[in-house]
Design a protein around this motif. Structure first.
Motif, PDB file in Angstrom:
ATOM      1  N   TYR A 156      42.376  35.479  45.162  1.00  0.00           N
ATOM      2  CA  TYR A 156      43.187  36.104  44.433  1.00  0.00           C
ATOM      3  C   TYR A 156      42.941  36.006  43.051  1.00  0.00           C
ATOM      4  O   TYR A 156      42.828  34.874  42.391  1.00  0.00           O
ATOM      5  CB  TYR A 156      44.701  35.701  44.815  1.00  0.00           C
ATOM      6  CG  TYR A 156      45.701  36.319  44.051  1.00  0.00           C
ATOM      7  CD1 TYR A 156      46.034  37.849  44.357  1.00  0.00           C
ATOM      8  CD2 TYR A 156      46.348  36.061  42.758  1.00  0.00           C
ATOM      9  CE1 TYR A 156      47.184  38.655  43.990  1.00  0.00           C
ATOM     10  CE2 TYR A 156      47.400  36.826  42.270  1.00  0.00           C
ATOM     11  CZ  TYR A 156      47.827  38.071  42.676  1.00  0.00           C
ATOM     12  OH  TYR A 156      48.843  38.628  42.073  1.00  0.00           O
ATOM     13  N   ASP A 157      42.611  37.073  42.436  1.00  0.00           N
ATOM     14  CA  ASP A 157      42.372  37.166  40.819  1.00  0.00           C
ATOM     15  C   ASP A 157      43.435  37.271  40.263  1.00  0.00           C
ATOM     16  O   ASP A 157      44.115  38.434  40.351  1.00  0.00           O
ATOM     17  CB  ASP A 157      41.294  38.314  40.620  1.00  0.00           C
ATOM     18  CG  ASP A 157      40.824  38.260  39.243  1.00  0.00           C
ATOM     19  OD1 ASP A 157      41.741  37.945  38.216  1.00  0.00           O
ATOM     20  OD2 ASP A 157      39.647  38.795  38.907  1.00  0.00           O
ATOM     21  N   ALA A 158      44.001  35.990  39.394  1.00  0.00           N
ATOM     22  CA  ALA A 158      45.437  36.037  38.824  1.00  0.00           C
ATOM     23  C   ALA A 158      45.415  36.939  37.709  1.00  0.00           C
ATOM     24  O   ALA A 158      46.375  37.480  37.413  1.00  0.00           O
ATOM     25  CB  ALA A 158      45.651  34.681  38.531  1.00  0.00           C
ATOM     26  N   LYS A 159      44.151  37.000  36.896  1.00  0.00           N
ATOM     27  CA  LYS A 159      44.342  37.777  35.724  1.00  0.00           C
ATOM     28  C   LYS A 159      44.465  39.322  36.063  1.00  0.00           C
ATOM     29  O   LYS A 159      45.337  40.040  35.334  1.00  0.00           O
ATOM     30  CB  LYS A 159      42.922  37.581  35.042  1.00  0.00           C
ATOM     31  CG  LYS A 159      42.717  38.495  34.017  1.00  0.00           C
ATOM     32  CD  LYS A 159      41.337  38.467  33.029  1.00  0.00           C
ATOM     33  CE  LYS A 159      41.311  39.285  31.913  1.00  0.00           C
ATOM     34  NZ  LYS A 159      40.064  39.009  31.295  1.00  0.00           N
ATOM     35  N   TYR A 160      44.054  39.848  37.134  1.00  0.00           N
ATOM     36  CA  TYR A 160      44.116  41.517  37.416  1.00  0.00           C
ATOM     37  C   TYR A 160      45.277  41.294  38.632  1.00  0.00           C
ATOM     38  O   TYR A 160      45.412  42.684  39.035  1.00  0.00           O
ATOM     39  CB  TYR A 160      42.757  41.886  37.902  1.00  0.00           C
ATOM     40  CG  TYR A 160      41.811  41.860  36.805  1.00  0.00           C
ATOM     41  CD1 TYR A 160      41.866  42.776  35.696  1.00  0.00           C
ATOM     42  CD2 TYR A 160      40.747  40.923  36.708  1.00  0.00           C
ATOM     43  CE1 TYR A 160      40.872  42.904  34.781  1.00  0.00           C
ATOM     44  CE2 TYR A 160      39.771  41.021  35.619  1.00  0.00           C
ATOM     45  CZ  TYR A 160      40.052  41.937  34.652  1.00  0.00           C
ATOM     46  OH  TYR A 160      39.270  41.914  33.678  1.00  0.00           O
ATOM     47  N   GLN A 161      45.631  40.427  39.048  1.00  0.00           N
ATOM     48  CA  GLN A 161      46.662  40.229  40.193  1.00  0.00           C
ATOM     49  C   GLN A 161      46.243  41.152  41.460  1.00  0.00           C
ATOM     50  O   GLN A 161      47.167  41.914  41.688  1.00  0.00           O
ATOM     51  CB  GLN A 161      48.044  40.768  39.562  1.00  0.00           C
ATOM     52  CG  GLN A 161      48.761  39.802  38.502  1.00  0.00           C
ATOM     53  CD  GLN A 161      50.045  39.929  38.095  1.00  0.00           C
ATOM     54  OE1 GLN A 161      50.712  40.857  38.811  1.00  0.00           O
ATOM     55  NE2 GLN A 161      50.330  39.377  37.081  1.00  0.00           N
ATOM     56  N   LYS A 162      45.407  40.778  42.027  1.00  0.00           N
ATOM     57  CA  LYS A 162      44.527  41.572  43.212  1.00  0.00           C
ATOM     58  C   LYS A 162      43.869  40.600  43.839  1.00  0.00           C
ATOM     59  O   LYS A 162      42.963  39.750  43.286  1.00  0.00           O
ATOM     60  CB  LYS A 162      44.264  42.957  42.686  1.00  0.00           C
ATOM     61  CG  LYS A 162      42.912  42.845  42.065  1.00  0.00           C
ATOM     62  CD  LYS A 162      42.407  44.249  41.819  1.00  0.00           C
ATOM     63  CE  LYS A 162      41.219  44.380  41.337  1.00  0.00           C
ATOM     64  NZ  LYS A 162      40.775  45.722  40.955  1.00  0.00           N
ATOM     65  N   ALA A 163      43.420  41.078  45.048  1.00  0.00           N
ATOM     66  CA  ALA A 163      42.320  40.316  45.784  1.00  0.00           C
ATOM     67  C   ALA A 163      40.952  40.698  45.630  1.00  0.00           C
ATOM     68  O   ALA A 163      40.959  41.958  45.222  1.00  0.00           O
ATOM     69  CB  ALA A 163      42.903  40.320  47.419  1.00  0.00           C
ATOM     70  N   LYS A 164      40.129  39.871  45.588  1.00  0.00           N
ATOM     71  CA  LYS A 164      38.734  40.223  45.464  1.00  0.00           C
ATOM     72  C   LYS A 164      38.109  39.794  46.260  1.00  0.00           C
ATOM     73  O   LYS A 164      38.266  38.483  47.100  1.00  0.00           O
ATOM     74  CB  LYS A 164      38.179  39.845  44.165  1.00  0.00           C
ATOM     75  CG  LYS A 164      38.994  40.483  42.956  1.00  0.00           C
ATOM     76  CD  LYS A 164      38.096  40.323  41.671  1.00  0.00           C
ATOM     77  CE  LYS A 164      38.745  41.294  40.512  1.00  0.00           C
ATOM     78  NZ  LYS A 164      38.093  41.067  39.299  1.00  0.00           N
ATOM     79  N   CYS A 165      36.684  40.285  46.916  1.00  0.00           N
ATOM     80  CA  CYS A 165      35.574  39.866  47.845  1.00  0.00           C
ATOM     81  C   CYS A 165      34.476  39.079  46.836  1.00  0.00           C
ATOM     82  O   CYS A 165      34.148  40.184  46.445  1.00  0.00           O
ATOM     83  CB  CYS A 165      35.460  40.797  48.753  1.00  0.00           C
ATOM     84  SG  CYS A 165      34.267  39.955  50.082  1.00  0.00           S
ATOM     85  N   VAL A 166      33.943  38.294  47.035  1.00  0.00           N
ATOM     86  CA  VAL A 166      32.834  37.740  46.297  1.00  0.00           C
ATOM     87  C   VAL A 166      31.742  37.389  47.260  1.00  0.00           C
ATOM     88  O   VAL A 166      32.041  37.056  48.477  1.00  0.00           O
ATOM     89  CB  VAL A 166      32.938  36.521  45.011  1.00  0.00           C
ATOM     90  CG1 VAL A 166      34.142  37.052  44.161  1.00  0.00           C
ATOM     91  CG2 VAL A 166      33.615  35.360  46.032  1.00  0.00           C
ATOM     92  N   CYS A 167      30.579  37.644  47.008  1.00  0.00           N
ATOM     93  CA  CYS A 167      29.416  37.378  47.917  1.00  0.00           C
ATOM     94  C   CYS A 167      28.542  36.364  47.462  1.00  0.00           C
ATOM     95  O   CYS A 167      28.215  36.049  46.144  1.00  0.00           O
ATOM     96  CB  CYS A 167      28.644  39.023  48.019  1.00  0.00           C
ATOM     97  SG  CYS A 167      29.568  40.205  48.419  1.00  0.00           S
ATOM     98  N   SER A 168      27.794  35.859  48.332  1.00  0.00           N
ATOM     99  CA  SER A 168      26.833  34.823  47.933  1.00  0.00           C
ATOM    100  C   SER A 168      25.484  35.573  47.633  1.00  0.00           C
ATOM    101  O   SER A 168      25.338  36.730  47.708  1.00  0.00           O
ATOM    102  CB  SER A 168      26.289  33.782  49.219  1.00  0.00           C
ATOM    103  OG  SER A 168      26.099  34.796  50.430  1.00  0.00           O
ATOM    104  N   LYS A 169      24.517  34.736  47.131  1.00  0.00           N
ATOM    105  CA  LYS A 169      23.477  35.259  46.707  1.00  0.00           C
ATOM    106  C   LYS A 169      22.649  35.952  47.680  1.00  0.00           C
ATOM    107  O   LYS A 169      22.697  35.511  49.065  1.00  0.00           O
ATOM    108  CB  LYS A 169      22.358  33.937  45.946  1.00  0.00           C
ATOM    109  CG  LYS A 169      21.297  34.579  45.354  1.00  0.00           C
ATOM    110  CD  LYS A 169      20.433  33.249  44.726  1.00  0.00           C
ATOM    111  CE  LYS A 169      19.171  33.902  43.855  1.00  0.00           C
ATOM    112  NZ  LYS A 169      18.718  32.751  43.091  1.00  0.00           N
ATOM    113  N   GLY A 170      21.944  37.255  47.575  1.00  0.00           N
ATOM    114  CA  GLY A 170      21.447  37.795  48.456  1.00  0.00           C
ATOM    115  C   GLY A 170      22.158  38.974  49.035  1.00  0.00           C
ATOM    116  O   GLY A 170      21.632  39.439  49.736  1.00  0.00           O
ATOM    117  N   LYS A 171      23.582  38.766  48.706  1.00  0.00           N
ATOM    118  CA  LYS A 171      24.285  39.905  49.300  1.00  0.00           C
ATOM    119  C   LYS A 171      25.126  40.540  48.244  1.00  0.00           C
ATOM    120  O   LYS A 171      25.127  40.052  47.269  1.00  0.00           O
ATOM    121  CB  LYS A 171      25.411  39.160  50.244  1.00  0.00           C
ATOM    122  CG  LYS A 171      24.612  38.444  51.639  1.00  0.00           C
ATOM    123  CD  LYS A 171      25.590  37.856  52.348  1.00  0.00           C
ATOM    124  CE  LYS A 171      25.052  37.414  53.589  1.00  0.00           C
ATOM    125  NZ  LYS A 171      26.016  36.843  54.837  1.00  0.00           N
TER     126      LYS A 171
END
Length: 132
Positions: free
Chosen positions: A83-98
């Motif tokens: 959950y990104d508190a600044k933008y008040q929404k969920a985010k999906c983050v990826c590992s290197k190479g993705k």
């Protein structure tokens, strides 16, 4: 604050109705007890975590879009949902190479093409022995 929803059939109206009952119980002492930018609030003599939009639970520990929404597949080798508190929404983050494939809303291995373009590689290309 804890709420419970109940469905019941009304023979008078001939439809199913839904009602929500809210009960306040102490779930926090201070805002740091609440997750995902929730704020500890007073309600009468009890304190509860007041959750931001898109989060829920006694301590705001559940992120709707990560559990049942657009990023429900963003976990494990497919990314990390938060959950990104600044933008008040969920985010999906990826590992290197993705990178995030916005067609399916989870991370996929990328293949670099000419002129800085990328393409997402299917899971079968990455691991051809994997059985779906």
């Amino acid at each position: 604050m804890v709420s419970a929803s109940y469905n019941f059939y009304s023979p008078f109206f001939g439809i199913e109705l839904r009602t929500t009952v809210c009960v306040v119980i102490t779930t926090c002492d201070e805002s740091s007890d609440c997750e995902n930018a929730g704020i500890c609030q007073w309600e009468g003599e009890d304190k509860f975590c007041d959750c931001k939009n898109g989060t829920r639970g006694g301590k705001c520990e559940h992120i709707d879009d990560c559990e049942e929404g657009i990023f429900k597949e963003c976990h494990g080798d497919r990314g990390t949902c938060y959950y990104d508190a600044k933008y008040q929404k969920a985010k999906c983050v990826c590992s290197k190479g993705k990178s995030l494939d916005q067609n399916v809303n989870f991370c996929k291995v990328i293949r670099r093409l000419e002129k800085g373009r990328i393409e997402h590689i299917s899971e079968n290309e990455v691991n051809p022995n994997k059985i779906n």
